[in-house]
Design an enzyme around this catalytic site. Structure first.
Site, PDB file in Angstrom:
ATOM      1  N   CYS A   2       0.852  -1.195   0.000  1.00  0.00           N
ATOM      2  CA  CYS A   2       0.000   0.000   0.000  1.00  0.00           C
ATOM      3  C   CYS A   2       0.888   1.246   0.000  1.00  0.00           C
ATOM      4  CB  CYS A   2      -0.934   0.117   1.212  1.00  0.00           C
ATOM      5  SG  CYS A   2      -1.944  -1.334   1.497  1.00  0.00           S
ATOM      6  N   ARG A  27       2.718   0.439  -5.508  1.00  0.00           N
ATOM      7  CA  ARG A  27       2.704  -0.252  -4.220  1.00  0.00           C
ATOM      8  C   ARG A  27       1.407  -1.015  -3.981  1.00  0.00           C
ATOM      9  NH1 ARG A  27       6.643   1.502  -0.986  1.00  0.00           N
ATOM     10  NH2 ARG A  27       5.558   0.704   0.827  1.00  0.00           N
ATOM     11  N   TRP A  74      -3.252  -2.428  -1.500  1.00  0.00           N
ATOM     12  CA  TRP A  74      -3.030  -3.797  -1.974  1.00  0.00           C
ATOM     13  C   TRP A  74      -3.521  -4.690  -0.848  1.00  0.00           C
ATOM     14  CZ3 TRP A  74       0.132  -8.035  -0.537  1.00  0.00           C
ATOM     15  CH2 TRP A  74       0.276  -9.021  -1.536  1.00  0.00           C
ATOM     16  N   ASN A 100      -0.083   1.491   6.085  1.00  0.00           N
ATOM     17  CA  ASN A 100       0.615   0.510   5.241  1.00  0.00           C
ATOM     18  C   ASN A 100       1.280  -0.475   6.184  1.00  0.00           C
ATOM     19  OD1 ASN A 100       2.230  -0.814   3.336  1.00  0.00           O
ATOM     20  ND2 ASN A 100       3.844   0.729   3.505  1.00  0.00           N
ATOM     21  N   GLY A 101       0.994  -1.775   6.012  1.00  0.00           N
ATOM     22  CA  GLY A 101       1.584  -2.778   6.906  1.00  0.00           C
ATOM     23  C   GLY A 101       0.516  -3.713   7.427  1.00  0.00           C
ATOM     24  N   GLU A 482      14.584 -16.748 -14.707  1.00  0.00           N
ATOM     25  CA  GLU A 482      14.108 -15.364 -14.702  1.00  0.00           C
ATOM     26  C   GLU A 482      13.259 -15.090 -15.947  1.00  0.00           C
ATOM     27  OE1 GLU A 482      13.611 -13.142 -12.738  1.00  0.00           O
ATOM     28  OE2 GLU A 482      13.473 -11.285 -13.879  1.00  0.00           O
ATOM     29  N   LYS A 486       9.394 -13.794 -15.758  1.00  0.00           N
ATOM     30  CA  LYS A 486       8.951 -12.576 -16.438  1.00  0.00           C
ATOM     31  C   LYS A 486       7.770 -12.894 -17.347  1.00  0.00           C
ATOM     32  CE  LYS A 486      10.544 -10.332 -14.819  1.00  0.00           C
ATOM     33  NZ  LYS A 486      11.212  -9.708 -13.736  1.00  0.00           N
ATOM     34  N   GLU A 489       4.514 -13.730 -15.320  1.00  0.00           N
ATOM     35  CA  GLU A 489       3.927 -12.680 -14.474  1.00  0.00           C
ATOM     36  C   GLU A 489       3.239 -11.580 -15.272  1.00  0.00           C
ATOM     37  OE1 GLU A 489       7.989 -10.389 -13.123  1.00  0.00           O
ATOM     38  OE2 GLU A 489       6.204  -9.959 -11.957  1.00  0.00           O
ATOM     39  N   HIS A 505      13.392 -36.436 -17.563  1.00  0.00           N
ATOM     40  CA  HIS A 505      12.997 -37.083 -16.315  1.00  0.00           C
ATOM     41  C   HIS A 505      11.551 -36.751 -15.948  1.00  0.00           C
ATOM     42  CE1 HIS A 505      17.035 -38.531 -15.784  1.00  0.00           C
ATOM     43  NE2 HIS A 505      17.486 -37.318 -16.064  1.00  0.00           N
ATOM     44  N   LYS A 604       4.394  -3.884  -6.605  1.00  0.00           N
ATOM     45  CA  LYS A 604       5.832  -3.713  -6.785  1.00  0.00           C
ATOM     46  C   LYS A 604       6.636  -4.062  -5.547  1.00  0.00           C
ATOM     47  CE  LYS A 604       9.500  -2.297  -9.036  1.00  0.00           C
ATOM     48  NZ  LYS A 604      10.035  -3.318  -9.966  1.00  0.00           N
TER      49      LYS A 604
HETATM   50  C1  F6R Z   1       9.314  -9.894 -10.496  1.00  0.00           C
HETATM   51  C2  F6R Z   1       9.606  -9.060  -9.346  1.00  0.00           C
HETATM   52  C3  F6R Z   1       9.587  -9.677  -8.009  1.00  0.00           C
HETATM   53  C4  F6R Z   1      10.641  -9.022  -7.085  1.00  0.00           C
HETATM   54  C5  F6R Z   1      10.491  -9.544  -5.658  1.00  0.00           C
HETATM   55  C6  F6R Z   1      11.570  -9.007  -4.751  1.00  0.00           C
HETATM   56  O1  F6R Z   1       9.419  -9.175 -11.685  1.00  0.00           O
HETATM   57  O2  F6R Z   1       9.832  -7.884  -9.476  1.00  0.00           O
HETATM   58  O3  F6R Z   1       9.780 -11.053  -8.064  1.00  0.00           O
HETATM   59  O4  F6R Z   1      11.914  -9.308  -7.587  1.00  0.00           O
HETATM   60  O5  F6R Z   1       9.242  -9.184  -5.169  1.00  0.00           O
HETATM   61  O6  F6R Z   1      11.548  -7.621  -4.697  1.00  0.00           O
HETATM   62  P1  F6R Z   1      12.779  -6.811  -4.170  1.00  0.00           P
HETATM   63  O7  F6R Z   1      13.913  -7.027  -5.103  1.00  0.00           O
HETATM   64  O8  F6R Z   1      12.321  -5.392  -4.148  1.00  0.00           O
HETATM   65  O9  F6R Z   1      13.104  -7.325  -2.806  1.00  0.00           O
END
Ligand code: F6R
Length: 609
Positions: A2, A27, A74, A100-101, A482, A486, A489, A505, A604
């Site tokens: 949030c 956020r 969020w 937030n929290g 990765e 990507k 998601e 396997h 994010k």
């Molecule tokens: C995927 C993504 C997330 C972050 C994860 C950790 O694209 O962005 O998987 O990598 O939430 O976030 P940080 O690096 O901010 O701790």
């Protein structure tokens, strides 16, 4: 997670709050709301959905006033709804609160408050704070807030206003980020700096366990016992437009294209002028200190975890220190085997990820040294670690992490070479060659990005499929993980990464005619082996796109498509492979009409468990 904002000053509060919230939508964005003080009362407007829904409502019926708080949510406790959107108020609407929290003991508090006659309007944990303020009202907001904080447990950044004390805004920080923006005759609170940059560059990042009282004319800070604390504002020098989209249709595409610069900035000042060694002035370690490290645990989440997997290979190769890479949400509840000499490396773009922060604190509590690799100066992770390497990627707004990952890789290569040299685990010639190769990365990345139109074409075709597989061996596999994350998601297409030799396997059963397979083939020592695995999927009629070194004519004979990347050493291949994978995911998401920058169910910065 949030995002919260607050304003007190001469401007129309609604405009400042909406503008601030628009910078914080990364956020969380499932609902939003504001409370504005006007003529003896609070006016509230909240709505489920994106901030645009709230903005439209407020445009139709503006809230007039010069003081207010706002929130973009969020959901954690209670589904996204108008009622659960913040701000929350007590029974008599004498207090409004944004948060937030997570208030961990909210169930118990809610039961107690309900028993003493309070009526709750939402399912949130936050609402207990508003009712507690009402319950414990002393006739003075400051002392009431201190009393309330004694009974709530958990993580919070709070913005609070009281009807009885107009002209005052209280902000509290405990385990959730919060900053104060200091203006001339006006002051601000926000979860992150970009939310206030339009109005002021003077900010104070509240310390853990601090409370601020804001009026138009000033800000005073206190600890949670109510003792005044001295604070030093800092001046933000980076540009507000750096956080804007700059002509790209999405932040993600902009951030992908910013990678050559981000890598250049992260290398800047860290390669010696004679081109022979790596210098990390932020790590003034002695040879003895470096030699004492017996093991490294890299701890992170998501994309940062994937960067850690590459870091393991880099550190083990150059520094000859055994490395374990762990997912933070697991690590924090494990009983890992560490000695006094084990170094914990946490990686976090935001520096606020709750699990990573908890792992950091666990390591510190057991007396271990912690090195943080993070993109946010002043973040919790940066502040609490013993040593910090900043990745100079600049603000990353898109939920899907791109340039942060690439700069994390750079930081890890630099760290590995630096520690390897201190320990004399790597010969100087190898380091000098690495320095030379790293210096060419920004230019090579530019070349990679020039292939975007071809990748768009391939992504358009792949986006018609509901599955995709990403294969590789060694470092190619680390990047495949990765690439698959990507892809899933943002395109919402099921994607899996496999070590190429592992397919037979079990997973080979999923390979059917035409299914997209992205095969990385940049590990020279494993080239033949990778080729055999590609043949295995080709024999099952998969559609194979290979990512290979420029000049590899051989590979084209075994696959359907090849995307060539500029030649470098296999050790640095992840830096060349990742941009095509990001672009593939990006264009597949666009082709499917998804909201690229704000994929469903995600946010994010994951500041809750
Ligand atoms: C995927 C993504 C997330 C972050 C994860 C950790 O694209 O962005 O998987 O990598 O939430 O976030 P940080 O690096 O901010 O701790």
């Amino acid at each position: 997670m949030c995002g919260i904002v607050g304003y007190i000053g001469p401007r129309p509060a609604q405009d400042v709050l909406l503008s601030g919230l628009s910078k914080l939508e990364y956020r969380g964005y499932d609902s939003a709301g504001v409370a504005v003080w006007n003529d003896g009362d609070f006016q509230l407007e909240k709505s489920v959905g994106r901030l645009a829904v709230l903005s439209d409502r407020l445009e139709a019926q503006p809230l007039v006033g010069n003081q207010g708080i706002g929130h973009t949510r969020w959901a954690t406790h209670g589904r996204p709804s108008d009622a659960n959107a913040h701000p929350h108020a007590d029974c008599s609407s004498a207090f409004v609160v944004v948060h937030n929290g997570i208030i961990e003991n909210y169930m118990q508090l809610r039961e107690e408050l309900t028993a003493s006659g309070h009526t709750f309007a939402s399912e949130t944990d936050t609402e207990v704070v508003a009712h507690l303020l009402e319950e414990k009202w002393t006739g003075d907001l400051f002392s009431t807030v201190l009393q309330v904080l004694q009974v709530v447990r958990g993580a919070y950044a709070l913005g609070i206003m009281a009807k009885a004390e107009p002209g005052k805004l209280i902000a509290v920080r405990k385990h959730s980020p919060l900053i104060i923006g200091l203006g001339d005759g006006e002051n601000f609170i926000a979860s992150d700096i970009p939310a206030v940059l339009e109005y002021t560059r003077d900010v104070y990042i509240l310390e853990e366990g601090e409370l601020a009282v804001l009026t138009r004319d000033g800000v005073a800070c206190f600890d949670l016992e109510g003792h005044p604390v001295h604070f030093e504002p800092l001046r933000v020098t980076w540009d507000a437009v750096a956080a804007e989209r700059g002509g790209y249709p999405h932040f993600m595409l902009k951030e992908i294209h910013e990678q050559p610069k981000a890598v250049r900035d992260t290398l800047s000042g860290r390669l010696s002028e004679d081109g022979l060694s790596v210098c990390l002035p932020e790590l003034p370690w002695s040879v003895e200190q470096a030699k004492q490290i017996d093991r490294i645990h890299i701890v992170a989440c998501g994309t940062s975890y994937h960067a850690g997997l590459v870091g393991k290979v880099a550190i083990e190769t150059l520094a000859r220190i055994p490395v374990d890479v762990e997912i933070a949400s697991e690590y924090r509840y494990r009983n890992p085997i560490v000695t006094d000499q084990t170094l914990i490396v946490v990686i976090s773009q935001s520096g606020e990820t709750a699990d990573t922060l908890a792992a950091l604190r666990k390591a510190k509590a057991s007396g271990n040294r912690v090195l943080a690799i993070t993109n946010v100066v002043g973040s919790s992770v940066a502040r609490e670690a013993d040593d910090v390497i900043i990745t100079w990627a600049g603000p990353e707004i898109s939920v899907a992490s791109t340039k942060a990952y690439t700069t994390q890789l750079v930081a890890l290569y630099l760290f590995a070479a630096y520690v390897g040299a201190l320990r004399s685990a790597v010969d100087p010639g190898t380091v000098a060659q690495l320095v030379k190769d790293l210096a060419t990365m920004p230019e090579k990345l530019e070349e990679v990005l020039d292939t975007a139109p071809l990748i768009e074409q391939i992504a358009n075709e792949f986006s018609a499929w509901n599955d995709a597989f990403f294969l590789g061996r060694g470092l190619d596999y680390s990047v495949a993980l990765e690439g698959a994350l990507k892809y899933k998601e943002i395109s919402y297409i099921h994607a899996e990464a496999y070590p190429a030799g592992e397919l037979k396997h079990g997973t080979l059963a999923l390979i059917t005619e035409g299914v997209p397979v992205v095969a990385m083939v940049t590990q020279d020592a494993l080239y033949e082996k990778s080729l055999s695995n590609i043949k295995e999927v080709k024999a099952r009629d998969a559609h194979v796109l290979a990512l290979a070194w420029a000049g590899d004519a051989e590979i084209a004979k075994s696959v359907d498509r090849v995307l060539y990347v500029p030649r470098t050493v296999s050790f640095l291949a992840p830096l060349m492979l990742i941009a095509p994978l990001q672009l593939l995911a990006y264009y597949a998401s666009v082709a499917r009409g998804n909201d690229v920058d704000k994929p469903r169910n995600l946010a994010k910065s994951v500041t809750v468990e």
